[in-house]
Write a protein that holds these residues in place. Structure first.
Motif, PDB file in Angstrom:
ATOM      1  N   ILE A  42       0.834  -1.204   0.000  1.00 22.34           N
ATOM      2  CA  ILE A  42       0.000   0.000   0.000  1.00 22.34           C
ATOM      3  C   ILE A  42       0.868   1.253   0.000  1.00 22.34           C
ATOM      4  CG2 ILE A  42      -1.686   1.334   1.332  1.00 22.34           C
ATOM      5  CD1 ILE A  42      -2.834  -1.349   2.308  1.00 22.34           C
ATOM      6  N   VAL A  43       1.872   1.301   0.871  1.00 19.83           N
ATOM      7  CA  VAL A  43       2.744   2.467   0.961  1.00 19.83           C
ATOM      8  C   VAL A  43       3.554   2.639  -0.321  1.00 19.83           C
ATOM      9  CG1 VAL A  43       4.731   3.432   2.192  1.00 19.83           C
ATOM     10  CG2 VAL A  43       2.865   2.377   3.471  1.00 19.83           C
ATOM     11  N   GLU A  44       3.983   1.551  -0.907  1.00 18.20           N
ATOM     12  CA  GLU A  44       4.750   1.596  -2.154  1.00 18.20           C
ATOM     13  C   GLU A  44       3.972   2.333  -3.242  1.00 18.20           C
ATOM     14  OE1 GLU A  44       5.510  -1.818  -5.417  1.00 18.20           O
ATOM     15  OE2 GLU A  44       6.338  -2.249  -3.432  1.00 18.20           O
ATOM     16  N   ILE A  67       3.427   3.890 -13.425  1.00 15.87           N
ATOM     17  CA  ILE A  67       2.309   4.460 -12.654  1.00 15.87           C
ATOM     18  C   ILE A  67       0.985   3.939 -13.193  1.00 15.87           C
ATOM     19  CG2 ILE A  67       1.109   6.615 -12.126  1.00 15.87           C
ATOM     20  CD1 ILE A  67       3.836   7.979 -12.070  1.00 15.87           C
ATOM     21  N   GLN A  68       0.896   3.831 -14.503  1.00 18.91           N
ATOM     22  CA  GLN A  68      -0.328   3.291 -15.095  1.00 18.91           C
ATOM     23  C   GLN A  68      -0.548   1.847 -14.648  1.00 18.91           C
ATOM     24  OE1 GLN A  68      -2.648   4.886 -16.727  1.00 18.91           O
ATOM     25  NE2 GLN A  68      -1.492   6.812 -16.700  1.00 18.91           N
ATOM     26  N   GLN A  69       0.520   1.078 -14.511  1.00 18.84           N
ATOM     27  CA  GLN A  69       0.403  -0.301 -14.030  1.00 18.84           C
ATOM     28  C   GLN A  69      -0.090  -0.324 -12.581  1.00 18.84           C
ATOM     29  OE1 GLN A  69       4.154  -2.252 -14.616  1.00 18.84           O
ATOM     30  NE2 GLN A  69       4.023  -2.182 -16.858  1.00 18.84           N
ATOM     31  N   GLU A  83       2.694   7.506  -6.333  1.00 15.72           N
ATOM     32  CA  GLU A  83       1.686   8.440  -6.832  1.00 15.72           C
ATOM     33  C   GLU A  83       1.910   9.851  -6.327  1.00 15.72           C
ATOM     34  OE1 GLU A  83      -1.949   6.668  -5.602  1.00 15.72           O
ATOM     35  OE2 GLU A  83      -2.080   5.312  -7.335  1.00 15.72           O
ATOM     36  N   ASP A  84       2.435   9.987  -5.107  1.00 17.58           N
ATOM     37  CA  ASP A  84       2.647  11.319  -4.527  1.00 17.58           C
ATOM     38  C   ASP A  84       3.957  11.965  -4.980  1.00 17.58           C
ATOM     39  OD1 ASP A  84       0.287  10.951  -3.196  1.00 17.58           O
ATOM     40  OD2 ASP A  84       1.219  10.357  -1.301  1.00 17.58           O
TER      41      ASP A  84
END
Length: 460
Positions: free
Chosen positions: A341-343, A360-362, A348-349
């Motif tokens: 989750i953190v990964e 990012i799309q993956q 994203e941030d």
């Protein structure tokens, strides 16, 4: 009578004139000598030896003799290239910067005898009582012979202690022939594991050694190229539990932070086999290594995470909380969920360029958090706060904090969680106060207390 007196007077004058001219010629000759002889002081007794023979003249002397320094009882300057006899006193004149030397003073205040000087100069026996240039030349030759003999003896001693360089080269060449690269070692280990002639213990030992080598990224790639990765995937189907355990161990080591191996592993069917091991009855040691291999495959690999969700991997992990005897795996599962989750959140941030857009799309296609909420992982995770180990509580508190944005309403209605948080706050307040009394203002328990208070504050 007066006639003979006149003749004698005339003869005396002629003799005197000859002596004067001889003295002048002698002084001129000495003045024209090289500086070494200009600084030489000869005693009257040194003019002739005991045999009353005349000393060797400058014309008869060897040119090498002119570089010999003749010490006296007075300090004299040593010119460059001059050889100072052994036993002489040498000093540095601080006013002129020149090196000076003289004969050593005797203890009784009297001058040393020629015999004593002869002993200091190397105990060379000579016939004359004077230190002529020939004598000093013999002394220097004696000294050179002595130094040569000592050097030869030292070389012989060194030869006895150390081996010749040629022999060392031969031995190093032999060693290099016997040295094996990591690649060669892995080939042998794979051959031993894959051989039907190897015993079970030999196969386990081969897998144990392989795990050490494939930790390195380059070795893991070589391991892949030589077919070792597929052997480990096939080893997950072994009927021997110990082979399953160590095959999963090697697989997990090769997958860690190695995208190329991760891609080959998921294409080779490793993900499905690992989930089968976790979902079926297996010894704890086998499931522990399978979970390790699964975690290595999923971290930083969004495609594998997406396939994991499609294959029902989250439900398989959820089932571990209903099985008995695998409680030690619960914290490992929670830690894996927290990392995944953190990964995604960090990626994203963060600011990124065009090269990261595909990744990012993956990640956006990985619907991990909705699946976690849907399968009620919120309660599964929070229930682990009741465990007594502080390390376990720390990891669970971090996971609850991450899930707070998605599970807040569920947590607010959980009375058991509220009671657990109150008990934890009281416990950690006491432990944190004790830390402060001991001088630790920013201790471990103060940090845990902060995490508990943050969760309580957000649930109000």
């Amino acid at each position: 009578m007066s006639h003979w007196a006149s003749i004698l007077s005339t003869a005396a004058k002629v003799n005197l004139l000859i002596l004067v001219v001889s003295a002048v010629f002698s002084w001129s000759s000495l003045s024209d000598r090289v500086p070494e002889f200009a600084l030489t002081k000869l005693e009257e007794s040194d003019i002739k030896d005991d045999s009353r023979k005349e000393p060797i003249t400058e014309d008869d002397a060897d040119p090498e003799d002119l570089e010999v320094f003749y010490p006296t009882h007075q300090w004299q300057t040593i010119r460059p290239g001059q050889a100072v006899p052994a036993g002489s006193h040498v000093r540095l004149n601080l006013q002129t910067g020149d090196r000076e030397a003289k004969l050593p003073d005797s203890e009784n205040g009297k001058s040393d005898t020629r015999e004593e000087r002869r002993k200091r100069l190397g105990k060379v026996d000579v016939d004359s009582n004077a230190f002529t240039s020939q004598e000093l030349k013999k002394v220097l030759a004696k000294m050179k012979e002595s130094e040569k003999a000592e050097r030869k003896a030292h070389e012989e001693e060194v030869r006895k202690k150390f081996r010749p360089i040629e022999q060392l080269k031969e031995e190093f060449e032999k060693l290099n022939v016997k040295m094996e690269t990591d690649y060669e070692i892995m080939v042998k280990l794979i051959g031993k594991f894959n051989s039907s002639a190897s015993t079970l213990d030999e196969k386990v030992a081969a897998l144990y050694d392989l795990e050490y080598y494939v930790h390195q990224v380059d070795n893991a790639k070589d391991f892949l190229s030589m077919g070792g990765l597929q052997l480990m995937i096939n080893g997950l189907n072994s009927t021997e539990a110990v082979l399953k355990e160590h095959a999963a161990f090697v697989l997990g080591a090769a997958l860690s932070s190695n995208p190329k191996v991760q891609i080959e592993a998921i294409e080779g069917g490793a993900l499905q086999k690992l989930l089968v091991i976790l979902a079926t009855e297996q010894p704890l040691a086998v499931k522990k290594k399978a979970l390790f291999a699964l975690s290595s495959m999923l971290r930083h690999f969004p495609y594998a995470q997406q396939q994991f969700l499609k294959l029902g991997g989250l439900q398989v992990l959820r089932s571990l909380f209903r099985q008995k005897g695998v409680e030690t795996l619960h914290v490992r599962v929670v830690t894996l969920l927290y990392d995944l989750i953190v990964e995604k959140m960090l990626l994203e941030d963060s600011q990124h360029g065009d090269q990261m857009e595909e990744k990012i799309q993956q990640y956006r296609q990985v619907k991990l958090v909705p699946a976690v909420v849907e399968q009620d992982w919120c309660v599964v995770v929070s229930n682990l706060l009741a465990m007594p180990e502080h390390d376990t509580r720390e990891k669970v508190l971090k996971t609850v904090g991450v899930l707070m944005a998605f599970c807040k309403e569920r947590y607010r209605g959980d009375q058991a969680l509220s009671t657990t948080l109150s008990l934890l706050r009281s416990e950690y307040e006491e432990l944190a106060a004790e830390e402060q009394r001991e001088g630790d203002k920013d201790g471990y328990f103060k940090e845990l207390l902060g995490s508990v208070n943050t969760i309580i504050q957000e649930l109000r």
